[in-house]
Design a protein around this motif. Structure first.
Motif, short mmCIF file in Angstrom:
data_model
loop_
_atom_site.label_atom_id
_atom_site.label_comp_id
_atom_site.label_asym_id
_atom_site.label_seq_id
_atom_site.Cartn_x
_atom_site.Cartn_y
_atom_site.Cartn_z
N ILE A 120 0.85 -1.19 0.00
CA ILE A 120 0.00 0.00 0.00
C ILE A 120 0.89 1.24 0.00
CG2 ILE A 120 -1.87 1.19 1.16
CD1 ILE A 120 -2.54 -1.60 0.04
N THR A 121 0.80 2.02 -1.08
CA THR A 121 1.61 3.24 -1.22
C THR A 121 0.72 4.39 -1.68
OG1 THR A 121 2.15 2.70 -3.52
CG2 THR A 121 3.66 1.92 -1.82
N PRO A 122 1.00 5.61 -1.24
CA PRO A 122 0.21 6.77 -1.69
C PRO A 122 0.61 7.17 -3.10
CG PRO A 122 1.94 7.50 -0.21
CD PRO A 122 2.00 5.99 -0.23
N MET A 123 -0.31 7.85 -3.80
CA MET A 123 -0.08 8.33 -5.16
C MET A 123 0.30 9.80 -5.19
SD MET A 123 -0.52 5.67 -7.07
CE MET A 123 -0.78 6.32 -8.72
N LEU A 124 0.22 10.48 -4.04
CA LEU A 124 0.57 11.90 -4.00
C LEU A 124 1.14 12.22 -2.63
CD1 LEU A 124 -2.67 13.99 -3.47
CD2 LEU A 124 -2.68 11.51 -3.53
N ALA A 125 1.85 13.33 -2.57
CA ALA A 125 2.46 13.76 -1.31
C ALA A 125 1.45 14.52 -0.47
CB ALA A 125 3.69 14.64 -1.60
N ALA A 126 1.32 14.13 0.78
CA ALA A 126 0.36 14.79 1.67
C ALA A 126 0.64 14.34 3.10
CB ALA A 126 -1.08 14.48 1.29
N GLN A 127 -0.03 14.98 4.03
CA GLN A 127 0.09 14.63 5.44
C GLN A 127 -1.01 13.64 5.81
OE1 GLN A 127 -0.35 17.91 8.16
NE2 GLN A 127 0.92 16.96 9.73
N ARG A 132 2.57 -2.53 9.18
CA ARG A 132 2.06 -1.15 9.11
C ARG A 132 3.09 -0.21 9.73
NH1 ARG A 132 -2.17 1.93 12.83
NH2 ARG A 132 -0.15 2.57 13.62
N ASN A 133 3.54 0.77 8.94
CA ASN A 133 4.55 1.71 9.43
C ASN A 133 4.18 3.14 9.07
OD1 ASN A 133 4.90 1.49 6.72
ND2 ASN A 133 7.04 0.88 6.77
N VAL A 134 2.94 3.53 9.37
CA VAL A 134 2.47 4.88 9.11
C VAL A 134 1.71 5.35 10.34
CG1 VAL A 134 0.35 4.04 8.01
CG2 VAL A 134 1.17 6.35 7.50
N ALA A 135 1.79 6.65 10.61
CA ALA A 135 1.13 7.22 11.78
C ALA A 135 0.50 8.55 11.40
CB ALA A 135 2.13 7.41 12.91
N VAL A 136 -0.49 8.97 12.17
CA VAL A 136 -1.17 10.24 11.94
C VAL A 136 -0.17 11.39 12.09
CG1 VAL A 136 -2.96 11.79 12.77
CG2 VAL A 136 -3.39 9.33 12.69
N GLY A 137 -0.24 12.35 11.17
CA GLY A 137 0.65 13.49 11.19
C GLY A 137 1.89 13.31 10.35
N GLN A 138 2.18 12.10 9.97
CA GLN A 138 3.35 11.83 9.13
C GLN A 138 3.12 12.34 7.72
OE1 GLN A 138 4.39 7.69 9.07
NE2 GLN A 138 5.80 7.91 7.35
N ARG A 139 4.11 12.97 7.13
CA ARG A 139 4.02 13.41 5.73
C ARG A 139 4.63 12.33 4.85
NH1 ARG A 139 2.48 17.63 2.92
NH2 ARG A 139 3.40 18.02 0.86
N VAL A 140 3.86 11.85 3.91
CA VAL A 140 4.30 10.75 3.06
C VAL A 140 4.51 11.27 1.64
CG1 VAL A 140 3.18 8.99 4.46
CG2 VAL A 140 1.91 10.09 2.61
N ALA A 141 5.39 10.60 0.94
CA ALA A 141 5.68 10.93 -0.46
C ALA A 141 5.14 9.82 -1.35
CB ALA A 141 7.19 11.09 -0.66
N PRO A 142 4.92 10.11 -2.63
CA PRO A 142 4.45 9.06 -3.54
C PRO A 142 5.41 7.87 -3.56
CG PRO A 142 4.24 11.21 -4.56
CD PRO A 142 5.00 11.42 -3.29
N GLY A 143 4.85 6.68 -3.44
CA GLY A 143 5.65 5.46 -3.46
C GLY A 143 6.12 4.98 -2.10
N THR A 144 5.87 5.75 -1.04
CA THR A 144 6.26 5.32 0.30
C THR A 144 5.40 4.14 0.74
OG1 THR A 144 6.90 7.58 0.87
CG2 THR A 144 6.59 6.03 2.69
N GLN A 145 6.02 3.04 1.16
CA GLN A 145 5.25 1.87 1.59
C GLN A 145 4.68 2.11 2.98
OE1 GLN A 145 6.71 -2.18 0.74
NE2 GLN A 145 6.40 -2.64 2.90
N LEU A 146 3.35 2.09 3.05
CA LEU A 146 2.66 2.33 4.31
C LEU A 146 2.37 1.04 5.07
CD1 LEU A 146 0.09 5.02 3.09
CD2 LEU A 146 2.45 5.33 3.87
N MET A 147 2.06 -0.01 4.34
CA MET A 147 1.72 -1.30 4.95
C MET A 147 1.64 -2.35 3.85
SD MET A 147 -2.30 -0.52 5.74
CE MET A 147 -1.90 1.12 6.40
#
Length: 396
Positions: A81-88, A274-289
């Motif tokens: 599971i990875t995001p497609m855009l950069a966001a918090q 799972r390695n994502v937490a609330v408030g974390q800023r993620v970039a496209p392609g960062t593996q969240l889980m």
């Protein structure tokens, strides 16, 4: 003494058998034990022979039809599971080991920037549609200008005709007065007036010709603008104009980015790593889980190369898991053989060209598909050990 010697010999001969008589009683148990030993060894030999013949018959009729290995492990095509855009990260809706269904919300990202991008794209689309309408209206205005320039040309031509008539009249009048002037029939003032009138008519004629040229040039410019404007809208409508389509594409991309701020599960499975937490800023392609599809597991059984002679795709496989023991059997089928051995794809492959080479029997992974119903009844997890047995006589 001579008589005594025979007597002594007789006594000795009688005593000797008496001394040797117990010997048969002592040899009977030993002989009996030797016979029992022979019978025991014969029985053991017979049992070994019967066992060997039985094993040979079993291997010929049954055992040679199967190959097995305990070097087998459960695997799965996990989904990263990875995001497609950069966001918090605004919300994390799942945790490790949690079971999810396809479409369940996993993570929500801050959508403020995405909403602004959608509003901007909507404004750009409205502007493109308005510009297309203005271009269409401009074509109508330019067509009217072309018609007006045509009227100007017609008027200029009429003025040219009038100016030519005035010129001819002034020229004839001047020539007549010039012929009469030597006789005194025409005064000098009249001659001067005729000369001035001729000059004026000649100037008016040149102006009329210039007016025609100007009107023709203006009409050409208006026609060119009309043609260029028509080229922008020819064969299109408000819905098919290139500028409008480009603005619509940007709007669609902005809306898609807004949808992507909500990350959903692409399949049924279990959340892991799972390695994502609330408030974390993620970039496209960062593996969240990761999502492990526990209902679509398979087994990679590593068989020795000498066992694979008769292995074919589609053959049935019986498997047992160390998790449940031999009481629970899984049934699958061979779906493919790997393109290379495990050592050939190792991070540091063996260098067999070295002088200290020792032959090692290689193993080749065989992919086995499991029955989903059996997996549902007795769930497995990735990495668990399995025992696999293939029926190599079955036809696929």
């Amino acid at each position: 003494m001579a008589d005594a010697d025979p007597q002594i010999r007789n006594q000795a001969s009688q005593a000797a058998p008496a001394a040797e008589a117990p010997a048969p009683a002592l040899d009977a148990p030993a002989a009996k034990r030797g016979g029992m030993r022979k019978k025991l060894l014969g029985g053991i030999g017979a049992l070994v022979l019967i066992g060997g013949v039985g094993y040979g018959a079993w291997y010929t009729l049954v055992g040679s039809h199967f190959i097995g290995t305990d070097n087998a492990y459960v695997g799965a095509d996990t989904a990263a599971i990875t995001p497609m855009l950069a966001a918090q990260v605004a919300e994390v809706a799942v945790s490790d080991t949690q079971a999810v269904r396809k479409g369940d919300v996993l993570v929500r990202l801050d959508d403020s920037d995405a909403k602004i991008a959608v509003a901007q794209a909507e404004a750009d689309l409205a502007r493109a549609q308005r510009q297309y309408g203005q271009t269409s209206a401009t074509s109508a205005a330019l067509a009217a200008q072309v018609q007006a320039r045509e009227a100007d040309i017609t008027r200029a031509r009429a003025q040219l005709t009038s100016a030519q008539a005035d010129y001819e009249r002034a020229r004839v009048d001047l020539e007549r007065r010039r012929r009469l002037a030597p006789n005194g029939a025409v005064s000098g003032e009249e001659l001067s007036s005729a000369t001035n009138a001729f000059a004026t008519a000649q100037a008016n004629l040149q102006l009329a010709r210039a007016a025609i040229a100007q009107a023709t040039s203006t009409r050409g410019a208006a026609s060119g603008e009309l043609a260029a404007n028509n080229a922008l809208i020819r064969g299109t409508t408000t819905a098919t104009a290139p500028e409008v389509l480009a603005a619509q594409a940007k709007l669609a991309q902005a809306r898609l980015d807004l949808q992507r701020t909500t990350i959903r599960a692409p399949m049924d499975g279990v959340i892991t790593r799972r390695n994502v937490a609330v408030g974390q800023r993620v970039a496209p392609g960062t593996q969240l889980m990761l999502i492990v599809p526990v209902g679509q597991l398979y087994v990679d059984a590593n068989f020795k190369e000498v066992q694979l002679t008769n292995v074919k795709v589609g053959q049935p496989v019986t498997l047992t898991s160390d998790l449940y023991g031999g009481d629970v059997e899984y049934h699958g089928r061979v779906v493919g053989l790997s393109g290379g051995t495990g050592s050939s794809f190792a991070l540091i492959p063996a260098q067999n060209a070295t002088g200290n080479w020792i032959k090692v029997v290689q193993r080749l992974p065989v992919r086995v598909a499991l029955d989903p119903k059996e997996l549902q009844a007795h769930p497995l997890r990735v990495g668990l050990s399995m025992d696999a047995e293939i029926d190599i006589t079955a036809k696929n």
